[in-house]
Design a protein around this motif. Structure first.
Motif, PDB file in Angstrom:
ATOM      1  N   SER A  46      13.915  14.520  25.059  1.00 45.28           N
ATOM      2  CA  SER A  46      13.731  13.112  24.719  1.00 45.28           C
ATOM      3  C   SER A  46      13.330  12.974  23.247  1.00 45.28           C
ATOM      4  O   SER A  46      13.693  12.013  22.584  1.00 45.28           O
TER       5      SER A  46
ATOM      6  N   ARG B  57       5.533  -1.894  26.209  1.00 51.56           N
ATOM      7  CA  ARG B  57       5.020  -1.077  27.317  1.00 51.56           C
ATOM      8  C   ARG B  57       3.909  -0.140  26.828  1.00 51.56           C
ATOM      9  O   ARG B  57       2.878   0.013  27.481  1.00 51.56           O
ATOM     10  N   SER B  58       4.114   0.507  25.647  1.00 48.29           N
ATOM     11  CA  SER B  58       3.078   1.397  25.120  1.00 48.29           C
ATOM     12  C   SER B  58       1.762   0.648  24.953  1.00 48.29           C
ATOM     13  O   SER B  58       0.694   1.152  25.295  1.00 48.29           O
TER      14      SER B  58
ATOM     15  N   TYR C 186      17.011   1.102  23.704  1.00 48.17           N
ATOM     16  CA  TYR C 186      17.962   0.661  24.731  1.00 48.17           C
ATOM     17  C   TYR C 186      18.219  -0.843  24.609  1.00 48.17           C
ATOM     18  O   TYR C 186      17.295  -1.647  24.521  1.00 48.17           O
TER      19      TYR C 186
ATOM     20  N   ALA D 150       9.818  -1.140  24.326  1.00 48.67           N
ATOM     21  CA  ALA D 150       9.153   0.175  24.302  1.00 48.67           C
ATOM     22  C   ALA D 150       7.755   0.020  23.700  1.00 48.67           C
ATOM     23  O   ALA D 150       6.771   0.558  24.229  1.00 48.67           O
TER      24      ALA D 150
ATOM     25  N   ASP E 240      13.119   1.769  27.597  1.00 49.06           N
ATOM     26  CA  ASP E 240      13.416   2.962  26.782  1.00 49.06           C
ATOM     27  C   ASP E 240      13.576   2.573  25.319  1.00 49.06           C
ATOM     28  O   ASP E 240      14.047   1.465  25.002  1.00 49.06           O
ATOM     29  N   ARG E 241      13.266   3.552  24.467  1.00 53.52           N
ATOM     30  CA  ARG E 241      13.390   3.260  23.039  1.00 53.52           C
ATOM     31  C   ARG E 241      14.869   3.122  22.664  1.00 53.52           C
ATOM     32  O   ARG E 241      15.695   3.920  23.112  1.00 53.52           O
TER      33      ARG E 241
ATOM     34  N   GLU F  59      16.539  13.310  21.355  1.00 52.90           N
ATOM     35  CA  GLU F  59      17.343  12.102  21.528  1.00 52.90           C
ATOM     36  C   GLU F  59      16.777  10.983  20.654  1.00 52.90           C
ATOM     37  O   GLU F  59      17.522  10.257  19.990  1.00 52.90           O
ATOM     38  N   PHE F  60      15.442  10.902  20.623  1.00 54.25           N
ATOM     39  CA  PHE F  60      14.791   9.866  19.821  1.00 54.25           C
ATOM     40  C   PHE F  60      15.140  10.049  18.343  1.00 54.25           C
ATOM     41  O   PHE F  60      15.523   9.103  17.660  1.00 54.25           O
TER      42      PHE F  60
ATOM     43  N   ASN G  97      18.642   9.048  17.755  1.00 53.34           N
ATOM     44  CA  ASN G  97      18.753   7.578  17.816  1.00 53.34           C
ATOM     45  C   ASN G  97      18.218   6.937  16.543  1.00 53.34           C
ATOM     46  O   ASN G  97      18.836   6.018  16.000  1.00 53.34           O
TER      47      ASN G  97
ATOM     48  N   ASP H  18      15.398  -0.566  34.790  1.00 57.09           N
ATOM     49  CA  ASP H  18      14.321   0.361  34.412  1.00 57.09           C
ATOM     50  C   ASP H  18      14.575   1.024  33.060  1.00 57.09           C
ATOM     51  O   ASP H  18      13.727   1.733  32.538  1.00 57.09           O
ATOM     52  N   LYS H  19      15.741   0.751  32.467  1.00 56.01           N
ATOM     53  CA  LYS H  19      16.029   1.368  31.169  1.00 56.01           C
ATOM     54  C   LYS H  19      15.562   0.503  30.002  1.00 56.01           C
ATOM     55  O   LYS H  19      15.472   0.975  28.876  1.00 56.01           O
TER      56      LYS H  19
END
Ligand code: ADP
Length: 473
Positions: free
Chosen positions: A240, A434-435, A413, A431, A410-411, A243-244, A247, A406-407
């Protein structure tokens, strides 16, 4: 001392050697006791025969009957003992050692026998068995004298000594074998752990995915399993993270590419009218703004990802915070003729970080406006119980397809990538939201139906308890 192998070796040696050694000591002591016991009973038998002979021959009064003397001397040699015959006035009338003949024997054991107690005792220190036996007539009419025998048990002791010596040799042998066996078995027991350690040592960043072999005894297998599970989690984190990073690079590159295309096309053409310059430059400024938005959002996200130490918790009136955010967003809502309604069931005061909580409200309401339809509505409600307060943001917008609900946290998304450019979304808003909610030890959920609308609910504890206090409790 802290080595498991060392402790295991010592334990195994003690477990094998101690019982054998203790057993040997026990057998030797039983052997000595039995031999002495046997000697005592033999002496007693012989003494009884001799006493009967003395009585029948009237030895005490006749002083000197050859057959009795012969018997006494035979017994003396076969049992390595000293025999005294004492008359009723305690005078020694026969002593195989001769020296004490005619003397008076007033030793304790003799005196006790005079009082009618026949004695047999073993003196462990002197290694002698002492025996006294009263000599009386057949009709038991008074004591004629006493038979006193003192027999050395040296032969028993030497037997015991020789057994002990052989046993010591055996003990040393057993000890050597026990040490060897203990070293071997402790090596065998530790081997799977050593193997585990070697496999773990071989792990580098390149072969994170390769699980370490699960073999050995049950406990070692469990450690290997747990380790492999942990590595899987690390691998997921690593994936992840990668991937981050990719991205982020992609997102940052997109506006730059657009700007380059715009600038290049301006440079390549000659005599471009001023309006076109202006138009292209306006587009470039838009791209710069976008790049700026992404970087700002990324910085906010990085700040959120830090520990809860970064929180600046104070008691705040939540109604006021929501009102302030809504005031700022009303003009944006007005552009789409969206009705913004805030309904509070009670005044709520809670422990929050004002800046981060404002960002939560802002992101949720801004999305509710952004992904709404013309003339739509956004309803915000605030409620609380004794433990938590609840913020609900509902809209009449386009909704989120169920399979990607639920996605959305995500960062990077975004449901509709193409539309995102129009709406100016970075895909980082939720994202960050939520944090921030998690930092407040709260939770966030989404309910949505396509073409009907979306509702985000946030639940945050009224009282913030920091981690130290939580652990202490
Ligand atoms: P963005 O900057 O693109 O808005 P967010 O992280 O805030 O990024 O949201 C992620 C995606 O979730 C958005 O691109 C959008 O597709 C979807 N989304 C968020 N809020 C809503 C909403 N209220 N209604 C419909 N879709 C939403």
């Amino acid at each position: 001392m802290r080595s498991m192998r060392f402790l295991l070796t010592i334990l195994l040696i003690l477990m094998t050697f101690l019982p054998l050694w203790g057993g040997g000591q026990f057998v030797v002591s039983v052997l000595r006791d039995e031999a002495i016991e046997e000697r005592m009973s033999e002496l007693q038998d012989q003494a009884t025969i001799l006493r009967n002979h003395i009585v029948s021959t009237g030895y005490i009064n006749a002083s000197g009957v050859a057959s009795v003397d012969a018997e006494i001397s035979m017994m003396t040699t076969s049992y390595n003992c000293r025999i005294e015959v004492i008359d009723s006035s305690l005078r020694i009338i026969k002593d195989t050692y001769i020296i004490d003949k005619s003397k008076i024997n007033i030793s304790e054991i003799v005196l006790r026998c005079m009082n009618g107690e026949n004695q047999i005792e073993y003196d462990r220190e002197q290694n002698v068995v002492e025996l006294t036996m009263g000599i009386s007539n057949r009709d038991n009419s008074g004591l004629l004298g006493i038979l006193y025998i003192s027999a050395e048990t040296q032969d028993v002791e030497s037997l015991v000594e020789s057994v002990k010596q052989k046993q010591a040799v055996f003990d040393v042998l057993v000890l050597v074998v026990a040490i060897g066996a203990a070293l071997y078995f402790s090596h065998l027991l530790i081997k799977p752990l050593k193997k585990l350690e070697q496999s773990i040592d071989l792990i580098t960043t390149d072969n994170l995915q390769e699980p370490i072999p699960v073999q050995g005894y049950y406990e070692a297998e469990q450690i290997a399993d747990a380790f492999n599970e942990m590595m899987e989690r690390i691998q997921k984190l690593e994936d992840s993270r990668q991937e981050f990073v990719s991205n982020v690079s992609h997102e940052l590159k997109t506006p730059i590419t657009s700007m380059k295309v715009l600038a290049d096309s301006l440079l390549m053409q000659e005599g471009i009218p001023e309006e076109m310059y202006k138009e292209f430059l306006t587009d470039i400024v838009t791209e710069i703004d976008r790049e700026n938005d992404i970087i700002t959002a990324l910085l906010a996200l990085v700040k959120m990802d830090k520990s809860a130490d970064a929180l600046n918790i104070t008691q705040k009136n939540i109604n006021d915070i929501v009102e302030t955010v809504l005031k700022r967003l009303r003009p944006i809502a007005a552009k789409k003729n969206i009705e913004l309604v805030f309904e509070s069931f009670r005044p709520v005061v809670a422990d929050v970080d004002e800046v981060k909580f404002s960002m939560v409200v802002n992101n949720l309401v801004e999305n509710a406006i952004k992904y709404n339809v013309l003339d739509g509505w956004v309803h915000i409600t605030l409620n609380a119980d004794h433990k938590y307060f609840y913020l609900k943001v509902s809209d009449s917008g386009i909704g989120i397809p169920e399979e990607v609900q639920d996605k959305v946290f995500d960062r990077f998304y975004r449901v509709d990538k193409a539309r995102a450019r129009e709406t100016g979304g970075t895909g980082l808003g939720l994202a960050i939201t939520r944090s921030a909610v998690l930092l407040h030890r709260g939770s966030i959920k989404v309910y949505s139906k396509e073409e009907e609308g979306t509702t985000f609910t946030v639940r945050i504890p009224l009282n913030y308890i920091d981690a130290d206090r939580r652990n202490a409790e």
